[in-house]
Write an enzyme that holds these catalytic residues in place. Structure first.
Site, PDB file in Angstrom:
ATOM      1  N   CYS A 107       1.324  -0.038  -3.572  1.00 24.06           N
ATOM      2  CA  CYS A 107       2.221   0.394  -2.549  1.00 24.06           C
ATOM      3  C   CYS A 107       3.497  -0.383  -2.485  1.00 24.06           C
ATOM      4  O   CYS A 107       4.510   0.189  -2.718  1.00 24.06           O
ATOM      5  CB  CYS A 107       1.801   0.332  -0.971  1.00 24.06           C
ATOM      6  SG  CYS A 107       2.897   1.083   0.106  1.00 24.06           S
ATOM      7  N   CYS A 204      -2.705   0.699   3.426  1.00 30.35           N
ATOM      8  CA  CYS A 204      -1.153   0.771   3.470  1.00 30.35           C
ATOM      9  C   CYS A 204      -0.673   2.271   3.452  1.00 30.35           C
ATOM     10  O   CYS A 204      -1.055   3.202   2.852  1.00 30.35           O
ATOM     11  CB  CYS A 204      -0.715   0.108   2.058  1.00 30.35           C
ATOM     12  SG  CYS A 204       0.952   0.096   2.028  1.00 30.35           S
TER      13      CYS A 204
END
Length: 384
Positions: A107, A204
């Site tokens: 991410c 995430c």
């Protein structure tokens, strides 16, 4: 200097925005939405699927309340397609191989410090900022990524795949502040929406999930045998080898054999999960590993020290290692002492003191120069 700060709806980024404003920067905030549960088929294992307000929208409202309170503009942008294409697809591909990827690292690499970073640069901002617990140090014109003051919260592990260019144009305003102080500042500022808000956990930008059920949305489960590597006997049934992690001891449901038991290996092709009894934990230990796709956050000509330290998991204490550079993106790490649960697919992150030198994906794990998982599979075959 114009700074675009990623405002997540949490306390860390809220205080980061406040600190930047106090330091005299021209601050604009931006909220990123990177996951759509319904569009992405996130149904099974999602505890919030029936909520009137989805967690991402609640986070946006919390971020908006913070921005309004601080008198700052808040932009909003979606990177849902980018997250799916570059983070989640890679995440699933690794699981299909029986490996354990780290979505937070993916991410940061592809969204926060790529899509978001380029969005900021294209909009004319000089710098970006986030609420990560990390710091930077500039020497001889190069900006190094360094550990945060709060060692318990340091997040440089998750930033190891970020490019040097992005690091050089990133501010980490709370890198010199400890977490309790961050919460105290938020309370003092009356940032009610985030001051006592629980830290985000789980995947995430996706959040808390029943992990096995969540993965079943994308990777159908196939049950199979759990085998005791020392006897070759089947001791239980698993719900899919892809759902287990090396070193895992909970959720194995080995009820008729006294434990604890630990996951030590997988035969993805034969759908077998290998475990060892706690009295045979040597199966968990390795002596070296091969790391590929290494991202170096270092200047040209920096001499990689032969002896340095490494984290193979977040929050793990620094492990002493010997680093052998094979090529620009490949290294071999050898350990002075055996280390448990070094796992393929996870990240090996290298440090030279407080400097985070970068990191790469653990490709193979060895015990005395022999591939550990291959040894486990061969041992099982010999017992048949």
């Amino acid at each position: 200097m114009k700074v675009l700060v990623g405002l997540s709806g949490g306390v860390d980024s809220a205080v980061a925005a406040y600190v930047l404003k106090e330091q005299g920067y021209d601050v604009t905030c931006c909220f990123m939405r990177n996951w759509d549960a319904f569009a992405n088929g996130d149904i099974a294992g999602n505890p919030t699927i029936q909520n009137d307000t989805c967690p991402q929208e609640q986070d946006y409202m919390d971020a908006k309340a913070v921005a309004d309170h601080l008198g700052l503009e808040l932009l909003r942008i979606d990177f849902i397609k980018e997250y799916w294409d570059y983070v989640f697809t890679s995440f699933l591909e690794e699981y299909k191989k029986g490996r354990t990827p780290n979505p937070d690292i993916l991410c940061n690499k592809y969204i926060k410090f790529d899509s978001f970073f380029h969005f900021a640069m294209e909009k004319g901002f000089d710098m970006v900022a986030t609420g990560h617990y990390a710091s930077v140090t500039t020497e001889n014109g190069f900006t190094y990524l360094t550990r945060a003051v709060d060692q318990n919260k340091d997040q440089t592990y998750f930033l190891c795949q970020v490019s040097s260019k992005a690091i050089s144009k990133t501010l980490f305003p709370i890198g010199t502040i400890e977490k309790p102080e961050v919460r105290r500042i938020a309370k003092e500022l009356s940032l009610e929406s985030v001051a006592t808000k629980k830290d985000s956990t789980g995947i995430c930008f996706i959040g808390e999930r029943n992990f096995r059920e969540f993965l079943s949305n994308y990777l159908p489960s196939h049950d199979g045998d759990i085998v005791d590597i020392d006897t070759g006997k089947v001791v239980a049934r698993h719900v899919g080898v892809l759902y287990y992690t090396i070193g895992q001891r909970k959720g194995l449901n080995i009820d008729h054999e006294k434990g604890p038991w630990f996951v030590i290996g997988k035969d993805v092709e034969k759908n077998i999960l290998f475990v060892c009894h706690h009295t045979k934990k040597e199966w968990l230990y390795s002596t070296s590993c091969l790391v590929k796709g290494v991202n170096w956050i270092l200047p040209q000509g920096y001499e990689i020290p032969i002896q340095c330290t490494c984290k193979f998991r977040y929050r793990q204490k620094d492990q002493d290692v010997y680093c052998e550079v094979i090529d620009e993106t490949t290294i071999r790490l050898r350990y002075p002492q055996k280390i448990a649960s070094v796992t393929c697919g996870q990240e090996a992150v290298l440090y030279n003191g407080d400097i985070c030198m970068g990191g790469g994906v653990i490709e193979e794990v060895y015990i005395n120069e022999e591939d550990l998982n291959e040894k486990i599979i061969r041992t099982y075959k010999e017992k048949q």
